[in-house]
Design a protein around this motif. Structure first.
Motif, PDB file in Angstrom:
ATOM      1  N   PHE A 187       0.486  -1.402   0.321  1.00  0.00           N
ATOM      2  CA  PHE A 187      -0.082  -0.339  -0.488  1.00  0.00           C
ATOM      3  C   PHE A 187       0.950   1.334   0.001  1.00  0.00           C
ATOM      4  O   PHE A 187       0.494   2.660  -0.637  1.00  0.00           O
ATOM      5  N   ASN A 188       1.830   1.364   0.548  1.00  0.00           N
ATOM      6  CA  ASN A 188       3.020   2.232   1.050  1.00  0.00           C
ATOM      7  C   ASN A 188       3.165   2.856  -0.876  1.00  0.00           C
ATOM      8  O   ASN A 188       3.318   4.359  -0.739  1.00  0.00           O
ATOM      9  N   ARG A 189       3.416   2.255  -1.991  1.00  0.00           N
ATOM     10  CA  ARG A 189       4.061   2.566  -3.257  1.00  0.00           C
ATOM     11  C   ARG A 189       2.764   3.646  -3.516  1.00  0.00           C
ATOM     12  O   ARG A 189       2.980   4.562  -4.717  1.00  0.00           O
ATOM     13  N   LEU A 190       1.419   3.489  -2.900  1.00  0.00           N
ATOM     14  CA  LEU A 190       0.344   3.936  -3.440  1.00  0.00           C
ATOM     15  C   LEU A 190       0.389   5.779  -3.486  1.00  0.00           C
ATOM     16  O   LEU A 190       0.413   6.975  -3.637  1.00  0.00           O
ATOM     17  N   TYR A 191       1.690   5.706  -2.163  1.00  0.00           N
ATOM     18  CA  TYR A 191       2.125   7.292  -1.498  1.00  0.00           C
ATOM     19  C   TYR A 191       3.363   7.431  -1.851  1.00  0.00           C
ATOM     20  O   TYR A 191       4.201   6.822  -0.305  1.00  0.00           O
TER      21      TYR A 191
ATOM     22  N   SER B 155       5.285   8.746   1.466  1.00  0.00           N
ATOM     23  CA  SER B 155       5.621   9.001   2.234  1.00  0.00           C
ATOM     24  C   SER B 155       6.609   7.125   2.754  1.00  0.00           C
ATOM     25  O   SER B 155       6.494   6.412   1.905  1.00  0.00           O
ATOM     26  N   MET B 156       6.492   7.340   4.715  1.00  0.00           N
ATOM     27  CA  MET B 156       7.190   5.508   4.810  1.00  0.00           C
ATOM     28  C   MET B 156       6.699   4.938   5.682  1.00  0.00           C
ATOM     29  O   MET B 156       6.824   4.398   6.161  1.00  0.00           O
ATOM     30  N   THR B 157       5.170   5.113   5.878  1.00  0.00           N
ATOM     31  CA  THR B 157       5.014   4.960   7.155  1.00  0.00           C
ATOM     32  C   THR B 157       3.959   3.336   7.054  1.00  0.00           C
ATOM     33  O   THR B 157       4.838   2.652   8.201  1.00  0.00           O
TER      34      THR B 157
END
Lengths: 105, 493
Positions: free
Chosen positions: A53-57, A60-62
């Motif tokens: 999911f982090n690839r969508l944003y 961010s590194m959350t």
């Protein structure tokens, strides 16, 4: 941007598959150690999902950070769990969850 | 994001608790005799008293770590009550812990403090990652505490303890990935882990699935009805002073975590979560109270009654505004005091004989009138009879839910409160009507009696005069509902 672009969909499906394998294993197997391993598979599935999911944003590194914390939580749970399972084994000479059947109404 | 001294100042209360934790750790390492280990229990109790006093001296307000942690009126309120719960449970359990874990007492007290630290951090967390980590910090020590009993020559009792612990552990450990998967889906749809960002979530099926998974994961930890199987087994097998803690503070923690995400984070999107929470609420109220009816073991009965109480908590959460949260907080305090007190009386009556069937209470009014009297008051408070604090708690929740349009839910809750009254009064009947099997009075250790007395004063005092508690609950609830950075203030009450 439509949700689930960047080929995230495939990873979500893979994570769902892994999670189901872990979940089914937890329900079907009766060896507590194997059940614990199944929980680890489920946790890995969520880690995969977090990172995917982090690839969508991209800014961010959350998700990545969360995945590291999840690994730490899994280690803590395993450490406590193995100790409890060992205590159970010493008393009952078994690690099968079917043998935990004394407590009833 | 940089971490400054100012950030650490906001964390004063958790840091004070950590300092106490290290003191207890050092005391545990430095002593080797059983007596020295008991000292760690007293150190924990008095240390918690000091930390409680310090909350009145240096209340800090502010945000830390870029708004991911906040200290305000809300955290102050909850921290105080968690510390009270921890202190009373330590005080009441000191004698039992010495008997059941002679050289492991230090570890037990340390684990209790670790769990408390997780709770105190969780109430200030405004970030999903922090929320999950604090929740795990508060729940992992409980698995060990449930399994810590070790006494020679009582093989069967030990088997029960090990079994209760392994059930508790398996359920607890499998609920983590379920809740986590939910969090991962929510974060994927929101794009950020902060609570304030939840409002801007895109409404997609994945978000709903995520919320549902989160609810089921937390439902396991809470013991909400389809996920409650472990609760009676663990309560029955674990020592009563530990159950006094397990049945109160961790449940409140899980409810607070849910409230943080649903009530405060998604306060403008309540249509996303109210149907699922309503279903769980009704199921929990109905089944919890009906299963309690046939129980012959006091601890199992109280376990099912505790499940029923979770239903009332969820009713307060369903209201979903400042008033609802204030009533939720009032219920939290009433539940903490009453349930801890009840289990401490159970420890006083059943602790020595290891037999916790209701028959042990037979003729308690003639053996130990004071103990019977306090048990009766606790039961009345659990049932919600005037004028103990449990009555106001239920009444306030009902009024808030009625005004929010949940009249049918209030009627269900009130009817089930009558069912609950029946099984609570069964214990009272056995205490006052039946002939005692043994005539001699029960010897109660002063520490245990003091623990019961604190809870008793609390429920009678707040029952007679609930206004101060209600006002501080309202102030705390107002602070809780602010998700975005606002002028953070703290009122000394």
């Amino acid at each position: 941007m439509t949700p689930l672009s960047y080929h995230v969909q495939e990873y979500v499906l893979l994570a769902a598959l892994l999670f189901s394998i872990g979940g089914l294993g937890f329900l079907i197997r009766r060896n507590v150690l194997i059940q614990l391993m199944c929980v680890e598979i489920m946790l890995n599935a969520t880690n995969l999902l977090l990172v995917a999911f982090n690839r969508l944003y991209p800014s961010s590194m959350t998700g990545q950070v969360f995945a590291f914390f999840v690994i730490a939580v899994a280690a803590a749970e395993a450490a406590v769990g193995l100790a409890i399972i060992l205590g159970f084994y010493r008393l009952r000479n078994s690690v099968h969850s079917d043998d935990a059947d004394i407590l009833r109404h | 994001m940089t971490i400054t001294i100012e950030d650490l100042r906001v964390l004063t209360l958790p840091l004070e608790l950590s300092a106490l934790l290290f003191l207890v750790l050092i005391a545990d390492i430095a002593t080797s005799s059983v007596r020295g280990k008991t000292f760690t229990g007293w150190l924990t109790f008095w240390g918690l008293c000091v930390v409680f006093g310090l909350t009145f001296v240096s209340p800090v307000a502010g945000e830390a770590f870029g708004g991911r942690f906040r200290a305000d009126t809300w955290t102050l309120f909850m921290t105080r009550w968690f510390i009270v719960a921890g202190a009373v449970v330590t005080l009441g359990g000191i004698d039992r812990i010495r008997r059941m874990a002679s050289r492991r007492q230090g570890e037990y007290n340390l684990l209790l403090l670790f769990s408390l630290l997780g709770m105190v951090l969780l109430i200030g967390a405004l970030d999903l990652i922090l929320l999950l980590l604090c929740f795990e910090l508060s729940s992992i020590p409980l698995f060990v505490m449930a399994a810590i009993e070790k006494r020679k020559g009582q093989e069967f009792k030990l088997m029960l303890t090990a079994e209760g612990a392994i059930k508790f552990f398996l359920v607890g450990v499998v609920s983590t990935p379920i809740a986590l998967l939910g969090l991962a889906l929510i974060m994927g749809m929101v794009g950020d882990s902060s609570i304030a960002a939840l409002d801007g979530a895109t409404t997609s099926p994945l978000l709903k699935v995520g919320l549902l998974l989160l609810l089921s994961g937390m439902g396991f930890k809470l013991g909400v009805v389809p996920f409650h199987m472990w609760v009676p087994d663990t309560y029955q097998s674990a020592p009563a002073p530990f159950v006094a803690f397990l049945s109160t503070a961790p449940k409140v923690t899980a409810l607070v975590a849910l409230a943080r995400i649903l009530v405060s984070g998604l306060q403008n999107r309540s249509e996303l979560w109210t149907p699922a929470v309503t279903t769980l609420c009704v199921g929990t109220l109905v089944m919890g109270n009906f299963w309690a009816l046939g129980q012959r073991s006091t601890k199992r009965l109280l376990a099912y009654s505790g499940i029923g109480h979770i239903g009332y908590f969820m009713m307060a959460l369903l209201v979903g505004d400042n008033t609802g949260m204030a009533m939720f907080l009032f219920y939290v305090v009433a539940y903490l005091l009453t349930n801890i007190g009840t289990f401490l009386v159970v420890e006083a009556v059943c602790g020595r004989s290891e037999d916790e069937s209701i028959d042990v209470f037979a003729g308690l009014s003639r053996r130990s009138p004071w103990l019977a009297m306090s048990m009766l008051l606790f039961l009345l408070s659990l049932a919600g009879i005037p004028f103990v604090v449990g009555f106001w708690a239920k009444l306030y929740v009902f009024i808030a839910a009625w005004r929010a349009g949940y009249s049918w839910l209030v009627v269900t809750g009130a009817l089930l409160a009558i069912v609950a009254l029946y099984y609570y009064l069964q214990i009272a009947r056995v205490m006052y009507m039946n002939e005692p099997k043994v005539k001699d009075p029960i010897a109660v250790k002063p520490s245990l009696a003091a623990g019961v007395l604190i809870c008793l004063l609390g429920i009678v005092g707040y029952g007679a005069y609930p206004r101060p508690l209600l006002e501080s609950a309202r102030a705390a609830a107002d602070a809780f509902m602010q998700t975005r950075s606002a002028t953070v203030s703290v009122s000394l009450r």
